[in-house]
Design an enzyme around this catalytic site. Structure first.
Site, PDB file in Angstrom:
ATOM      1  N   GLY A 196       0.710  -1.245   0.083  1.00  0.00           N
ATOM      2  CA  GLY A 196       0.209   0.037  -0.083  1.00  0.00           C
ATOM      3  C   GLY A 196       0.714   1.404   0.040  1.00  0.00           C
ATOM      4  O   GLY A 196       0.328   2.329  -0.100  1.00  0.00           O
TER       5      GLY A 196
ATOM      6  N   LYS B  74       9.923   2.525  -0.304  1.00  0.00           N
ATOM      7  CA  LYS B  74       8.963   2.464   0.685  1.00  0.00           C
ATOM      8  C   LYS B  74       8.400   3.894   1.100  1.00  0.00           C
ATOM      9  O   LYS B  74       9.328   4.674   1.380  1.00  0.00           O
ATOM     10  CB  LYS B  74       9.235   1.755   1.846  1.00  0.00           C
ATOM     11  CG  LYS B  74       8.204   1.411   2.871  1.00  0.00           C
ATOM     12  CD  LYS B  74       8.883   0.284   3.901  1.00  0.00           C
ATOM     13  CE  LYS B  74       7.621  -0.054   5.056  1.00  0.00           C
ATOM     14  NZ  LYS B  74       8.153  -0.996   6.076  1.00  0.00           N
TER      15      LYS B  74
ATOM     16  N   ASP C 206      -2.084   6.981   2.934  1.00  0.00           N
ATOM     17  CA  ASP C 206      -1.657   7.982   1.765  1.00  0.00           C
ATOM     18  C   ASP C 206      -0.694   7.451   1.122  1.00  0.00           C
ATOM     19  O   ASP C 206       0.050   7.859   0.326  1.00  0.00           O
ATOM     20  CB  ASP C 206      -1.520   9.077   2.580  1.00  0.00           C
ATOM     21  CG  ASP C 206      -0.231   9.128   3.719  1.00  0.00           C
ATOM     22  OD1 ASP C 206      -0.017   8.033   3.847  1.00  0.00           O
ATOM     23  OD2 ASP C 206       0.116   9.979   4.543  1.00  0.00           O
TER      24      ASP C 206
ATOM     25  N   ARG D 177       5.973 -13.174   0.987  1.00  0.00           N
ATOM     26  CA  ARG D 177       5.788 -13.203   2.430  1.00  0.00           C
ATOM     27  C   ARG D 177       4.555 -14.555   2.380  1.00  0.00           C
ATOM     28  O   ARG D 177       4.401 -15.000   1.259  1.00  0.00           O
ATOM     29  CB  ARG D 177       4.866 -11.926   2.727  1.00  0.00           C
ATOM     30  CG  ARG D 177       5.547 -10.740   2.489  1.00  0.00           C
ATOM     31  CD  ARG D 177       4.828  -9.634   2.201  1.00  0.00           C
ATOM     32  NE  ARG D 177       5.544  -8.418   1.916  1.00  0.00           N
ATOM     33  CZ  ARG D 177       5.851  -7.448   2.460  1.00  0.00           C
ATOM     34  NH1 ARG D 177       5.710  -7.474   3.727  1.00  0.00           N
ATOM     35  NH2 ARG D 177       6.529  -6.394   2.167  1.00  0.00           N
TER      36      ARG D 177
ATOM     37  N   ASP E 244       1.953 -11.455   7.016  1.00  0.00           N
ATOM     38  CA  ASP E 244       2.372 -10.542   5.685  1.00  0.00           C
ATOM     39  C   ASP E 244       3.651  -9.921   6.115  1.00  0.00           C
ATOM     40  O   ASP E 244       4.343  -9.427   5.265  1.00  0.00           O
ATOM     41  CB  ASP E 244       1.163  -9.561   5.394  1.00  0.00           C
ATOM     42  CG  ASP E 244       0.849  -8.876   6.671  1.00  0.00           C
ATOM     43  OD1 ASP E 244       0.360  -9.354   7.794  1.00  0.00           O
ATOM     44  OD2 ASP E 244       1.073  -7.411   6.590  1.00  0.00           O
TER      45      ASP E 244
END
Ligand code: AMP
Ligand code: MG
Length: 496
Positions: free
Chosen positions: A90, A111, A123, A181, A250
């Site tokens: 995300g 990241k 965001d 993962r 995860d």
């Protein structure tokens, strides 16, 4: 600006269901905060080409290398035991893979580089504090010799991100042997996509467990291999007092590297129940619970493999997978006792792959002493070297009473390796760090960087923890524990 980094894209060449293609957000005013020159060299980057002016553009996502192919990876995960069928990157993007100087394929990912289809209302950004935290903790872990993702760069973006208040934004460039993962497998398992699970498993074997290629039961062997790497990893964490803090499925990489430094922290005074994370109310991810939780996560991994294990009857597949899962705890114990032997300087006497009852008892008794005294975990181990040098006073000062300690030390000295005292002390110092990223020092360094724009404390601490076994007079302060009061009230937060 035209940059090319010799990227490969084996992951992006998998089926399109594995990811979404996304462009990074363009940081308005990127400034290089930290760059890992030695890692860049390991990756084979031409550092002449990566001047700060270029790096801050590339490693903030403002300039995309010509050969980058940015993707957000899909994954699911059990978060605190609750299954979420779609998480995914995300706030991260994989730019591509580099085959490093040793022939190892490594992911280069940003990241904090903006929203993706997996952002779920977030965001997609990151703040300077958590970015530097991940940088520091990952490099410390690497310095300790523990498998981990690493940090290549931290760049401030020139914009603010809104958390509980406005914070300066930043992007971390993360280097990982891959970002696959347990949750990546769960993503396809939850959708009943057996062919894609198989594709992923084959890819993981190819990339991380090449020795399994051609095995008659490759997926059982994969399960066994992933279990062994995780058991070894968690044993290593425990031996340095590391608490991951959010061992959701995860956040468990099938490569066996430590990944996702969020609310993690190192223990100070020894207490097996230690929890620092502000959201871990039930202590699910407490220090001592980490092996059990790793096994729980691996059981979720095993479940995803059941349809491809090659059994017609699901009960047979379950029985086989269960038998392999049952090897986790004994293997973990073995790794852990072996590591403890090394830390106690009693590992070189016999070369056999066996831990005697007497050694187990000695190790158990040492932990019993640590538990009852709550002595500083890192310092207590390190002081054993001073005892080997003939000075027990520093170790004794960590304990309220020396009753049990003195008899333990006598027994320990009788069991030591058949080496000179000096050599024993040196071996102990090689196995027990003097510098870990202590929580009060991490907070001090991060707040100086984030609030005062002063990166110096961060750089000093980074230098110390990057070479954690070698004592340096100038870093004396970094070897001291925090006040009991600081530690009692210390809480960590997810790095969002
Ligand atoms: P983590 O806490 O890093 O394990 O993240 C859990 C999930 O939340 C992952 O899918 C992340 O990509 C997502 N996530 C965390 N922070 C953000 C953010 N600021 N914006 C979008 N997604 C996020
Ligand atoms: Mg995560």
């Amino acid at each position: 600006m035209d940059v090319s980094l010799n990227f490969k894209h084996s992951y992006a060449e998998l089926s399109p269901e594995f990811y979404a293609s996304v462009e990074p957000a363009r940081a308005p005013s990127p400034k290089l905060l930290q760059f890992n020159t030695s890692l860049a060299e390991e990756l084979g980057f031409e550092c002449d080409l990566l001047s700060p002016a270029v790096s801050q553009q590339v490693f903030s996502g403002a300039v995309l290398p010509r050969d980058a192919r940015p993707i957000a990876q899909a994954y699911a995960g059990h978060q605190f035991g609750h299954f979420v069928p779609q998480l995914g990157d995300g706030r991260a993007l994989l730019l591509g893979e580099i085959v490093d100087r040793y022939g190892k394929r490594r992911d280069i990912a940003l990241k904090g580089s903006g929203v993706t289809p997996f952002s779920r209302g977030g965001d997609g950004k990151a703040a300077v504090g958590p970015v530097l935290r991940e940088y520091l903790l990952g490099e410390a872990m690497h310095g300790l010799g523990i498998p981990t993702t690493r940090a290549l760069a931290a760049v401030t973006t020139g914009e603010f991100v809104m958390r509980d208040r406005h914070l300066p934004g930043a992007v971390l460039t993360r280097v990982a042997s891959s970002h696959i993962r347990v949750g990546t497998f769960q993503y396809f398992a939850a959708r009943g996509e057996t062919e894609l699970i198989k594709q992923l498993a084959d890819y993981v074997i190819q990339r991380h467990y090449f020795e399994i290629t051609g095995d008659p039961h490759p997926y059982l062997s994969l399960l066994r291999a992933v279990i062994e790497r995780q058991a070894d990893l968690v044993a290593r964490w425990m031996l340095v007092g590391f608490i991951h803090g959010v061992m959701n499925t995860d956040n468990m990489a099938v490569s066996g590297e430590t990944i996702d430094y969020g609310p993690c922290a190192f223990m100070e005074g020894f207490d097996p129940d230690t929890v620092f994370s502000s959201i871990d109310h039930a202590g699910r991810y407490a220090y001592d619970n980490q092996p059990a939780i790793a096994l729980w996560n691996l059981a979720r991994f095993a479940e995803t493999l059941l349809p491809i294990l090659g059994y017609e009857n699901i009960n047979d597949a379950v029985a086989e997978a269960t038998a392999i899962l049952d090897t986790f705890m004994p293997y973990f114990q073995k790794c852990w006792y072996k590591g403890a032997q090394e830390k106690l300087g009693i590992s070189t006497r016999d070369n056999v792959d066996h831990i005697s009852e007497a050694d187990r008892k000695l190790i158990d008794d040492w932990f019993q002493l640590l538990t009852s005294s709550k002595a500083d975990y890192t310092t207590a181990w390190r002081c054993l070297a001073d005892v080997a040098d003939g000075d027990a006073s520093k170790l004794q000062s960590l304990f309220d009473t020396t009753v049990g300690l003195d008899s333990f030390l006598e027994r320990w000295q009788r069991m030591q390796d058949d080496l000179s005292d000096g050599q024993i002390a040196a071996n102990i110092r090689d196995a027990n760090p003097i510098y870990i990223p202590r929580n009060h020092l991490v907070e001090e360094a991060l707040s100086a960087a984030s609030e005062d724009g002063n990166i110096k404390p961060f750089e000093d601490l980074l230098e110390a923890v990057s070479n954690p076994f070698v004592e340096e007079t100038k870093f004396a302060r970094f070897a001291s524990s925090a006040s009991v009061n600081f530690t009692a009230n210390y809480r960590t937060f997810c790095g969002t």
